[in-house]
Motif scaffolding. Structure first.
Motif, PDB file in Angstrom:
ATOM      1  N   UNK A   1      44.282  33.220  53.770  1.00  0.00           N
ATOM      2  CA  UNK A   1      44.841  32.929  52.439  1.00  0.00           C
ATOM      3  C   UNK A   1      44.025  31.882  51.679  1.00  0.00           C
ATOM      4  N   UNK A   2      43.778  30.685  52.237  1.00  0.00           N
ATOM      5  CA  UNK A   2      42.976  29.732  51.459  1.00  0.00           C
ATOM      6  C   UNK A   2      41.529  30.190  51.259  1.00  0.00           C
ATOM      7  N   UNK A   3      40.981  30.931  52.225  1.00  0.00           N
ATOM      8  CA  UNK A   3      39.619  31.442  52.055  1.00  0.00           C
ATOM      9  C   UNK A   3      39.593  32.456  50.904  1.00  0.00           C
ATOM     10  N   UNK A   4      40.622  33.289  50.796  1.00  0.00           N
ATOM     11  CA  UNK A   4      40.683  34.256  49.696  1.00  0.00           C
ATOM     12  C   UNK A   4      40.785  33.546  48.350  1.00  0.00           C
ATOM     13  N   UNK A   5      41.560  32.478  48.289  1.00  0.00           N
ATOM     14  CA  UNK A   5      41.684  31.739  47.025  1.00  0.00           C
ATOM     15  C   UNK A   5      40.351  31.079  46.666  1.00  0.00           C
ATOM     16  N   UNK A   6      39.680  30.496  47.659  1.00  0.00           N
ATOM     17  CA  UNK A   6      38.372  29.888  47.404  1.00  0.00           C
ATOM     18  C   UNK A   6      37.362  30.941  46.968  1.00  0.00           C
ATOM     19  N   UNK A   7      37.400  32.119  47.598  1.00  0.00           N
ATOM     20  CA  UNK A   7      36.500  33.206  47.198  1.00  0.00           C
ATOM     21  C   UNK A   7      36.816  33.653  45.768  1.00  0.00           C
ATOM     22  N   UNK A   8      38.096  33.642  45.395  1.00  0.00           N
ATOM     23  CA  UNK A   8      38.482  34.008  44.032  1.00  0.00           C
ATOM     24  C   UNK A   8      37.924  32.997  43.026  1.00  0.00           C
ATOM     25  N   UNK A   9      37.898  31.717  43.405  1.00  0.00           N
ATOM     26  CA  UNK A   9      37.254  30.714  42.538  1.00  0.00           C
ATOM     27  C   UNK A   9      35.772  31.059  42.372  1.00  0.00           C
ATOM     28  N   UNK A  10      35.144  31.490  43.464  1.00  0.00           N
ATOM     29  CA  UNK A  10      33.735  31.870  43.397  1.00  0.00           C
ATOM     30  C   UNK A  10      33.507  33.078  42.503  1.00  0.00           C
ATOM     31  N   UNK A  11      34.344  34.093  42.639  1.00  0.00           N
ATOM     32  CA  UNK A  11      34.219  35.288  41.804  1.00  0.00           C
ATOM     33  C   UNK A  11      34.465  34.927  40.335  1.00  0.00           C
TER      34      UNK A  11
ATOM     35  N   UNK B   1      33.487  31.901  49.016  1.00  0.00           N
ATOM     36  CA  UNK B   1      34.408  30.771  49.188  1.00  0.00           C
ATOM     37  C   UNK B   1      33.664  29.443  49.054  1.00  0.00           C
ATOM     38  N   UNK B   2      32.482  29.338  49.634  1.00  0.00           N
ATOM     39  CA  UNK B   2      31.696  28.101  49.518  1.00  0.00           C
ATOM     40  C   UNK B   2      31.256  27.870  48.069  1.00  0.00           C
ATOM     41  N   UNK B   3      30.862  28.952  47.408  1.00  0.00           N
ATOM     42  CA  UNK B   3      30.479  28.843  45.993  1.00  0.00           C
ATOM     43  C   UNK B   3      31.682  28.407  45.150  1.00  0.00           C
ATOM     44  N   UNK B   4      32.830  29.023  45.408  1.00  0.00           N
ATOM     45  CA  UNK B   4      34.036  28.661  44.678  1.00  0.00           C
ATOM     46  C   UNK B   4      34.476  27.237  44.948  1.00  0.00           C
ATOM     47  N   UNK B   5      34.319  26.795  46.202  1.00  0.00           N
ATOM     48  CA  UNK B   5      34.662  25.420  46.562  1.00  0.00           C
ATOM     49  C   UNK B   5      33.825  24.430  45.756  1.00  0.00           C
ATOM     50  N   UNK B   6      32.530  24.701  45.702  1.00  0.00           N
ATOM     51  CA  UNK B   6      31.633  23.789  44.984  1.00  0.00           C
ATOM     52  C   UNK B   6      31.862  23.844  43.477  1.00  0.00           C
ATOM     53  N   UNK B   7      32.024  25.028  42.922  1.00  0.00           N
ATOM     54  CA  UNK B   7      32.143  25.171  41.471  1.00  0.00           C
ATOM     55  C   UNK B   7      33.528  24.803  40.938  1.00  0.00           C
ATOM     56  N   UNK B   8      34.544  24.905  41.795  1.00  0.00           N
ATOM     57  CA  UNK B   8      35.903  24.622  41.330  1.00  0.00           C
ATOM     58  C   UNK B   8      36.416  23.242  41.696  1.00  0.00           C
ATOM     59  N   UNK B   9      35.554  22.406  42.298  1.00  0.00           N
ATOM     60  CA  UNK B   9      35.992  21.064  42.717  1.00  0.00           C
ATOM     61  C   UNK B   9      36.419  20.275  41.502  1.00  0.00           C
ATOM     62  N   UNK B  10      37.451  19.524  41.492  1.00  0.00           N
ATOM     63  CA  UNK B  10      38.378  19.117  42.546  1.00  0.00           C
ATOM     64  C   UNK B  10      39.602  20.030  42.683  1.00  0.00           C
TER      65      UNK B  10
ATOM     66  N   UNK C   1      33.893  32.116  38.869  1.00  0.00           N
ATOM     67  CA  UNK C   1      32.721  31.418  38.345  1.00  0.00           C
ATOM     68  C   UNK C   1      31.579  32.393  38.082  1.00  0.00           C
ATOM     69  N   UNK C   2      31.364  33.351  38.993  1.00  0.00           N
ATOM     70  CA  UNK C   2      30.315  34.349  38.777  1.00  0.00           C
ATOM     71  C   UNK C   2      30.611  35.183  37.530  1.00  0.00           C
ATOM     72  N   UNK C   3      31.863  35.530  37.326  1.00  0.00           N
ATOM     73  CA  UNK C   3      32.225  36.304  36.140  1.00  0.00           C
ATOM     74  C   UNK C   3      32.023  35.495  34.864  1.00  0.00           C
ATOM     75  N   UNK C   4      32.278  34.191  34.938  1.00  0.00           N
ATOM     76  CA  UNK C   4      32.043  33.322  33.781  1.00  0.00           C
ATOM     77  C   UNK C   4      30.554  33.252  33.467  1.00  0.00           C
ATOM     78  N   UNK C   5      29.734  33.157  34.503  1.00  0.00           N
ATOM     79  CA  UNK C   5      28.281  33.044  34.313  1.00  0.00           C
ATOM     80  C   UNK C   5      27.646  34.374  33.903  1.00  0.00           C
ATOM     81  N   UNK C   6      28.135  35.460  34.468  1.00  0.00           N
ATOM     82  CA  UNK C   6      27.547  36.778  34.217  1.00  0.00           C
ATOM     83  C   UNK C   6      28.490  37.610  33.347  1.00  0.00           C
ATOM     84  N   UNK C   7      28.755  37.145  32.162  1.00  0.00           N
ATOM     85  CA  UNK C   7      29.723  37.782  31.269  1.00  0.00           C
ATOM     86  C   UNK C   7      29.316  39.188  30.847  1.00  0.00           C
ATOM     87  N   UNK C   8      28.047  39.490  30.919  1.00  0.00           N
ATOM     88  CA  UNK C   8      27.549  40.744  30.370  1.00  0.00           C
ATOM     89  C   UNK C   8      28.032  41.971  31.118  1.00  0.00           C
TER      90      UNK C   8
END
Length: 193
Positions: free
Chosen positions: A101-111, A33-42, A113-120
């Motif tokens: 609910x909002x923590x799950x959405x923020x975690x989904x933003x994090x996942x 969630x913290x990773x998703x918050x930072x990577x998905x801002x704003x 972003x990780x999927x975008x970075x680790x496409x392989x």
């Protein structure tokens, strides 16, 4: 938990009211969630505000940290605690359900972003995260309860007539679940279930 269950006991001991139902978001979920918050801002701003709102409400009318109350600190729940709809919840910590609910959405933003970075290997990333989260919530040995029904209750099943059973003393919450379980043995109507 098999690894840190005993180490957490001192933290739970100061929460006698919520000992059995201590809410836990999870470290992996919180990091995602913290990773998703930072990577998905704003785009994540709304979900951060919703999470902070529900977290503040879940803390209740008085801030409590490690078993110590801080009544001088104003809490948002004290503004709404007399509302009849809010009183239906009975306990402010039930706002933790809404906090998920909002923590799950923020975690989904994090996942995402990780999927975008680790496409392989997206299946590997999702599988590893799922295993980490499942391990974090694991409980071993799993607590269980004796499922034997007293012969008295099974004997009641053969009693003729249409009658109900009142278990005394009547407890508003708690023992009623066990009495409903005993009902599987006698199959008669009961008070409170």
């Amino acid at each position: 938990h098999p690894l840190w269950g005993e180490a957490m006991t001192p933290f739970y001991d100061v929460m006698p009211e919520n000992f059995s139902y201590t809410p836990f978001i999870g470290f992996v979920t919180l990091l995602l969630a913290l990773w998703g918050l930072a990577q998905g801002w704003p785009h994540t701003r709304f979900w951060l505000l919703a999470a902070l709102l529900f977290f503040g409400l879940a803390l209740g009318p008085e801030l409590q940290v490690n078993g110590r109350l801080y009544p001088a600190i104003p809490m948002p729940y004290s503004l709404i605690e007399n509302n009849p709809l809010i009183r239906l919840l009975r306990n402010p910590d039930r706002f933790n359900v809404l906090l998920g609910m909002p923590v799950a959405v923020l975690a989904a933003f994090g996942v995402a972003d990780l999927l975008r970075r680790l496409r392989w290997r997206p299946v590997l990333v999702v599988g590893a995260l799922s295993l980490l989260i499942l391990f974090e919530y694991s409980e071993y040995p799993f607590p269980s309860q004796d499922t034997a029904v007293s012969p008295f209750y099974t004997a009641l099943a053969s009693e003729p007539g249409d009658f109900g059973i009142v278990e005394l003393p009547i407890q508003p919450r708690g023992a009623d679940k066990q009495h409903m379980f005993y009902q599987t043995g006698h199959r008669k109507p009961i008070v409170g279930g």
